[in-house]
Write a protein that holds these residues in place. Structure first.
Motif, PDB file in Angstrom:
ATOM      1  N   THR A 146      -4.687  13.344   4.216  1.00 12.21           N
ATOM      2  CA  THR A 146      -3.223  13.610   4.600  1.00 12.21           C
ATOM      3  C   THR A 146      -2.980  15.143   5.075  1.00 12.21           C
ATOM      4  OG1 THR A 146      -2.980  14.107   2.170  1.00 12.21           O
ATOM      5  CG2 THR A 146      -2.891  11.918   2.877  1.00 12.21           C
ATOM      6  N   THR A 147      -1.649  15.261   5.236  1.00 18.66           N
ATOM      7  CA  THR A 147      -1.372  16.637   5.580  1.00 18.66           C
ATOM      8  C   THR A 147      -1.127  17.667   4.486  1.00 18.66           C
ATOM      9  OG1 THR A 147       0.925  16.060   5.719  1.00 18.66           O
ATOM     10  CG2 THR A 147      -0.365  15.759   7.753  1.00 18.66           C
ATOM     11  N   LYS A 203      -0.596   4.185  -1.509  1.00 23.73           N
ATOM     12  CA  LYS A 203      -2.050   4.472  -1.057  1.00 23.73           C
ATOM     13  C   LYS A 203      -2.373   5.924  -0.977  1.00 23.73           C
ATOM     14  CE  LYS A 203      -5.553   2.108   1.498  1.00 23.73           C
ATOM     15  NZ  LYS A 203      -5.573   1.149   2.397  1.00 23.73           N
ATOM     16  N   SER A 204      -1.330   6.661  -0.107  1.00 20.47           N
ATOM     17  CA  SER A 204      -1.410   8.179   0.021  1.00 20.47           C
ATOM     18  C   SER A 204      -1.479   8.891  -1.001  1.00 20.47           C
ATOM     19  CB  SER A 204      -0.527   8.642   1.106  1.00 20.47           C
ATOM     20  OG  SER A 204       0.667   8.465   0.721  1.00 20.47           O
ATOM     21  N   GLU A 249       2.498  16.760   3.176  1.00 20.12           N
ATOM     22  CA  GLU A 249       2.318  15.573   2.263  1.00 20.12           C
ATOM     23  C   GLU A 249       1.859  16.037   0.857  1.00 20.12           C
ATOM     24  OE1 GLU A 249       1.293  11.357   4.348  1.00 20.12           O
ATOM     25  OE2 GLU A 249       0.146  12.928   5.016  1.00 20.12           O
ATOM     26  N   SER A 303      -8.289  14.006   1.207  1.00 15.96           N
ATOM     27  CA  SER A 303      -7.479  12.736   1.082  1.00 15.96           C
ATOM     28  C   SER A 303      -7.057  12.213   2.418  1.00 15.96           C
ATOM     29  CB  SER A 303      -6.378  12.966   0.380  1.00 15.96           C
ATOM     30  OG  SER A 303      -5.435  13.974   0.859  1.00 15.96           O
ATOM     31  N   ASN A 314       0.834  -1.230  -0.012  1.00 14.93           N
ATOM     32  CA  ASN A 314      -0.015   0.026   0.164  1.00 14.93           C
ATOM     33  C   ASN A 314       0.994   1.337   0.024  1.00 14.93           C
ATOM     34  OD1 ASN A 314      -2.284  -1.239   0.042  1.00 14.93           O
ATOM     35  ND2 ASN A 314      -2.208  -1.869   2.221  1.00 14.93           N
ATOM     36  N   ALA A 331      -4.781   8.558  -3.053  1.00 16.68           N
ATOM     37  CA  ALA A 331      -5.725   9.378  -2.235  1.00 16.68           C
ATOM     38  C   ALA A 331      -5.546  10.791  -2.428  1.00 16.68           C
ATOM     39  CB  ALA A 331      -5.719   9.216  -0.974  1.00 16.68           C
ATOM     40  N   ILE A 332      -4.287  11.573  -2.701  1.00 22.85           N
ATOM     41  CA  ILE A 332      -4.146  12.745  -3.007  1.00 22.85           C
ATOM     42  C   ILE A 332      -4.537  13.063  -4.482  1.00 22.85           C
ATOM     43  CG2 ILE A 332      -2.420  14.633  -3.307  1.00 22.85           C
ATOM     44  CD1 ILE A 332      -0.916  13.113  -0.790  1.00 22.85           C
TER      45      ILE A 332
END
Length: 441
Positions: A404-405, A370-371, A408, A402, A367, A374-375
């Motif tokens: 996230t920060t 994955k992030s 990121e 997403s 994964n 997502a973004i």
């Protein structure tokens, strides 16, 4: 796979480092350590001893060139003998029949049903075959349903008879069905059985006698090590199968089954299962496996996997977009999807020479993207197509959407911009372009 064995062999070869030449004394010390490494990997004792005796004989008979170090020569000899031990060359399945019939055999829980689906998928996608799966396990609860689900996953029809409890009849009927429907391969999935179960062994012998398969494959869980080799020998004595399939090789850190089974039963390893996905099946290449065991990577297999995902028309389209600086996040996510289709990320990385050793203690999660996904999926279609409009407000919204920060999101956009610049430079500097120098005699 084979991490423990690779590490031990690497330590063994270091015993020769600093030596000016190969002698009876230093080669004996090195090979004693190699033999221990093989035994710790659950390799059959006779196989391990014969292997090290052969290596010793060849090593002492070699004249070491001044440009080649003794340790390098030893690695070369061990590599060649490992490849020979595992069969030397890859041997494909025999598909001469009309239809060709492949019979599966093995213990309960060895992975026959899953492998049957994987093999059907491989024959369909890489050999342009029209396989038919035959459900002949009439004992295990839900076995027929499992094969039906597997067939559905790979888009291959399954022949089943829910009321019939005679596997010989079902197999024969499946072959008739294949002829009628134009299927050119029938894969017969049978019940798992123990070699000591006389009634069950007689049954699979009866199936083989009735259908006269072009190939009889013995499917075994490689993680059972020496037990896998012993079981293979017992099945081979009864069935005289044509080849071995090692499942779950991706989880086998020792490698005893792969290194012993060819010598003990004198039958080739034809396929290896390298993961849970239906495309995680490889033809067994002894030389490439020897490369991987000795930490040399496996570039050929990596290139083959990449070529399977390569689309020439798509590549040309992408090249034009890069040249015009139009490479966007839609293209970026498409490239990620292609990489994911190639298989487990850590396994792919280990195919690059030297990288496998460096990643030994590092866990690369499947994964990992994955992030990033997502973004990108949190962007609007317009933002994906026109990354230049990604201002601070939009980035804040993307980070929130997403999970996230903002850091990121900023990091990904920066990496994307750098990647796009690098790709454009490489495209502009290719042979024939104005920026690429040409040299004439």
């Amino acid at each position: 796979m084979f991490e423990n064995l690779s590490e031990r062999l690497d330590r063994s070869f270091k015993l020769l480092k600093g030596e000016g030449k190969i002698t009876e004394i230093n080669v004996a010390e090195t090979l004693k350590d190699v033999r221990k490494a093989l035994l710790d990997a659950d390799v059959n004792y006779k196989v391990a001893k014969s292997f090290t005796d052969t290596v010793k004989e060849k090593a002492l008979g070699q004249n070491v060139l001044t440009s080649v170090k003794p340790s390098q020569l030893m690695v070369k000899i061990v590599h060649d003998e490992l490849a020979s031990l595992m069969g030397g060359t890859a041997i494909d399945v025999d598909l001469k029949g009309s239809p060709a019939v492949i019979l599966m055999s093995g213990l309960q829980g060895s992975g026959k049903t899953t492998f049957s689906g994987k093999l059907a998928n491989l024959l369909k996608t890489k050999k342009n075959k029209k396989p038919l799966l035959a459900a002949c396990d009439v004992y295990r609860p839900a076995a027929i349903e499992q094969l039906r689900v597997v067939g559905e996953q790979v888009g291959v029809p399954v022949y089943m008879e829910l009321e019939n409890k005679n596997p010989v009849e079902i197999a024969m009927n499946a072959i008739r069905e294949a002829r009628a429907k134009g299927n050119d391969v029938v894969i017969v999935d049978t019940a798992g059985r123990l070699a000591i179960d006389e009634q069950m062994m007689n049954e699979i012998a009866a199936i083989k006698s009735a259908i006269q398969p072009d190939e009889t494959l013995f499917v075994v869980d490689s993680m059972t090590g020496q037990d896998a080799v012993n079981t293979a020998k017992e099945f081979n004595d009864r069935l005289d199968f044509d080849g071995v399939v090692l499942t779950k090789l991706d989880g086998d850190t020792r490698g005893g089954a792969a290194l012993s089974i060819r010598t003990v039963v004198d039958k080739p390893i034809k396929f290896v299962g390298t993961g849970e996905k239906m495309d995680a099946l490889d033809i067994f290449h002894p030389e490439r496996m020897a490369d991987r065991i000795l930490g040399m990577g496996d570039i050929v297999s990596l290139v083959e996997r990449a070529q399977e995902q390569y689309d020439e028309e798509e590549a040309k389209r992408l090249q034009k977009k890069i040249a015009k600086n139009q490479f966007d996040f839609n293209d970026f996510i498409a490239q990620i999807q292609q990489i994911k289709k190639m298989g487990n990320l850590k396994e792919l990385a280990s195919m690059i020479p030297g990288v496998g050793k460096a990643l030994k203690d590092i866990d690369i999660d499947d994964n990992a993207f994955k992030s990033i996904e997502a973004i990108i999926y949190s962007m609007t279609p317009d933002e994906r197509t026109n990354p230049a409009i990604l201002n601070g407000t939009r980035r804040q919204r993307i980070a929130k959407g997403s999970g996230t920060t903002i850091q990121e999101v900023n990091k990904l956009i920066k990496q994307f911009d750098e990647t796009r610049k690098m790709m454009r430079m490489l495209t502009a500097a290719k042979p024939g372009s104005k920026k690429f120098p040409s040299f004439k005699r």
